[in-house]
Design a protein around this motif. Sequence first.
Motif, PDB file in Angstrom:
ATOM      1  N   LYS A 272       0.931  -1.052   0.039  1.00 12.38           N
ATOM      2  CA  LYS A 272      -0.046  -0.049  -0.125  1.00 12.38           C
ATOM      3  C   LYS A 272       0.813   1.215   0.043  1.00 12.38           C
ATOM      4  O   LYS A 272       1.996   1.167   0.456  1.00 12.38           O
ATOM      5  N   PRO A 273       0.321   2.480  -0.594  1.00 15.34           N
ATOM      6  CA  PRO A 273       1.229   3.953  -0.467  1.00 15.34           C
ATOM      7  C   PRO A 273       1.457   4.186   0.863  1.00 15.34           C
ATOM      8  O   PRO A 273       0.593   3.869   1.818  1.00 15.34           O
ATOM      9  N   SER A 274       2.548   4.656   1.291  1.00 10.31           N
ATOM     10  CA  SER A 274       2.790   5.299   2.499  1.00 10.31           C
ATOM     11  C   SER A 274       1.738   6.452   2.919  1.00 10.31           C
ATOM     12  O   SER A 274       1.172   6.696   2.160  1.00 10.31           O
ATOM     13  N   ASP A 275       1.859   6.513   4.401  1.00  9.42           N
ATOM     14  CA  ASP A 275       0.864   7.439   4.770  1.00  9.42           C
ATOM     15  C   ASP A 275       1.158   8.796   4.178  1.00  9.42           C
ATOM     16  O   ASP A 275       0.298   9.710   4.220  1.00  9.42           O
ATOM     17  N   GLU A 276       2.433   9.273   4.202  1.00 10.46           N
ATOM     18  CA  GLU A 276       2.816  10.436   3.425  1.00 10.46           C
ATOM     19  C   GLU A 276       2.324  10.789   2.013  1.00 10.46           C
ATOM     20  O   GLU A 276       1.648  11.516   1.862  1.00 10.46           O
ATOM     21  N   VAL A 277       2.509   9.497   1.284  1.00 14.39           N
ATOM     22  CA  VAL A 277       1.824   9.609  -0.161  1.00 14.39           C
ATOM     23  C   VAL A 277       0.511   9.672  -0.148  1.00 14.39           C
ATOM     24  O   VAL A 277      -0.257  10.607  -0.847  1.00 14.39           O
ATOM     25  N   ALA A 278      -0.362   8.890   0.703  1.00 11.49           N
ATOM     26  CA  ALA A 278      -1.628   8.985   0.867  1.00 11.49           C
ATOM     27  C   ALA A 278      -2.396  10.378   1.341  1.00 11.49           C
ATOM     28  O   ALA A 278      -3.180  10.721   0.786  1.00 11.49           O
ATOM     29  N   GLY A 279      -1.480  11.117   2.140  1.00 11.60           N
ATOM     30  CA  GLY A 279      -1.920  12.164   2.841  1.00 11.60           C
ATOM     31  C   GLY A 279      -1.800  13.474   1.663  1.00 11.60           C
ATOM     32  O   GLY A 279      -2.624  14.198   1.465  1.00 11.60           O
ATOM     33  N   ALA A 280      -0.636  12.960   0.978  1.00 14.22           N
ATOM     34  CA  ALA A 280      -0.410  14.254  -0.042  1.00 14.22           C
ATOM     35  C   ALA A 280      -1.609  14.221  -1.204  1.00 14.22           C
ATOM     36  O   ALA A 280      -1.750  15.033  -1.599  1.00 14.22           O
ATOM     37  N   VAL A 281      -1.892  13.032  -1.363  1.00 15.33           N
ATOM     38  CA  VAL A 281      -3.002  12.700  -2.416  1.00 15.33           C
ATOM     39  C   VAL A 281      -4.250  13.470  -2.026  1.00 15.33           C
ATOM     40  O   VAL A 281      -4.844  14.359  -2.846  1.00 15.33           O
TER      41      VAL A 281
END
Length: 377
Positions: A272-281
């Motif tokens: 799964k995408p990292s929390d940072e990537v998911a948050g940035a999206v």
Amino acid sequence: MSSSFMTRFSQDEGYPSRYIYRVFDEIPTDDEDDWDWTSEVVYTTPGGRKQLQLQVARTEGAVRKLKIQKVPTNGDRTRLEKVLELNREQATRLIEMLRAVDGIPVEGGESVRVDDQLLRDIFADPSAVENMYSQYPNRFRELIENDAEADDVIALKHRRSVVDQMRRWLENEEEFNAAAAKSNGPERAWQELLENNPWILGVGLGGKLYTSWDKRKLEQDVTGRSVKGVGKRVDALLRTTGLISSLTFAEIKHHRTQLLDKKGDYRAGCWKPSDEVAGAVVQAQQTAHLACSSLDEYLPDTSSEGERLPSGTFLLRPRSFVIVGTLNQLTGSEGGAVLDQVRSFELFRRNLSEPEIITFDELVARAEWHVESAAQK
């Protein structure tokens, strides 16, 4: 060298010209029978009565003597007319002057005197131009400023230094650590670099050319106190170029941000995408959504006097980007791609309609291609 003048005759009529004078004090010497002379006819009069002949006596690495004579074409050598005879040193000076002719501008409002020592310094020392620049920097700058092509050279050199710096940031941890500390954080370091070089995002985000909404600053408020009036903040507010411009948003993270959650695969072969990537999206999606809700679908440009200009920018389902991480995070200890991780990341970002995810190494590679492409033109 004389001042420049406009030619009024011959095939050069209408073009600028200037005279170049070189004065020699001839020192006649007796010829030596063992010299190897080379003769070359320089000019024959239209009636074929006389020729101008150049004779050169050479030894290895040097011209020993140079003669220019007028020679009757009937073969009567007793009637030779000497035009010029130069010994080794004088011939060397003449040759150096002729080499310098290509570098002398044909236009110039004043006469100029160039001494022999300057010519010798230029041709004898490869670093002579650098030495001259150190002595006369203001004159060199004036020449560069008046060169129509110099701006391109300077701009290209600057852009090459920027992409080199970006590449070093990706590969040299100590250099980026120093930059991050100076800018109060890794994201801020990249933000400032892109702020100072908006062309990177302009050529690096997609097929269109993007320019900064505000030439002074990439980062803008887009809701509340926003670009429309006196908030949600976006790292880079851009717009496309062309007859119809559209607004574009970009969120800028940093290259060390993890793309995937490396705690373990979510399911077998699924990362799964990292929390940072998911948050940035989510952040990018929220920014675009709130901007569309609070701003009109068309933002006209206005002059400093408040006049409404015919140009403007559309806000119709704007494109958005997240710049984050690097693809080498998806490789193993030997440098090869980890297939499950590559597949998980690529399927995730390619199935996102908005925002589009671009990694920092992809952004740098596009900037490098742009610079090298421009250098080959």
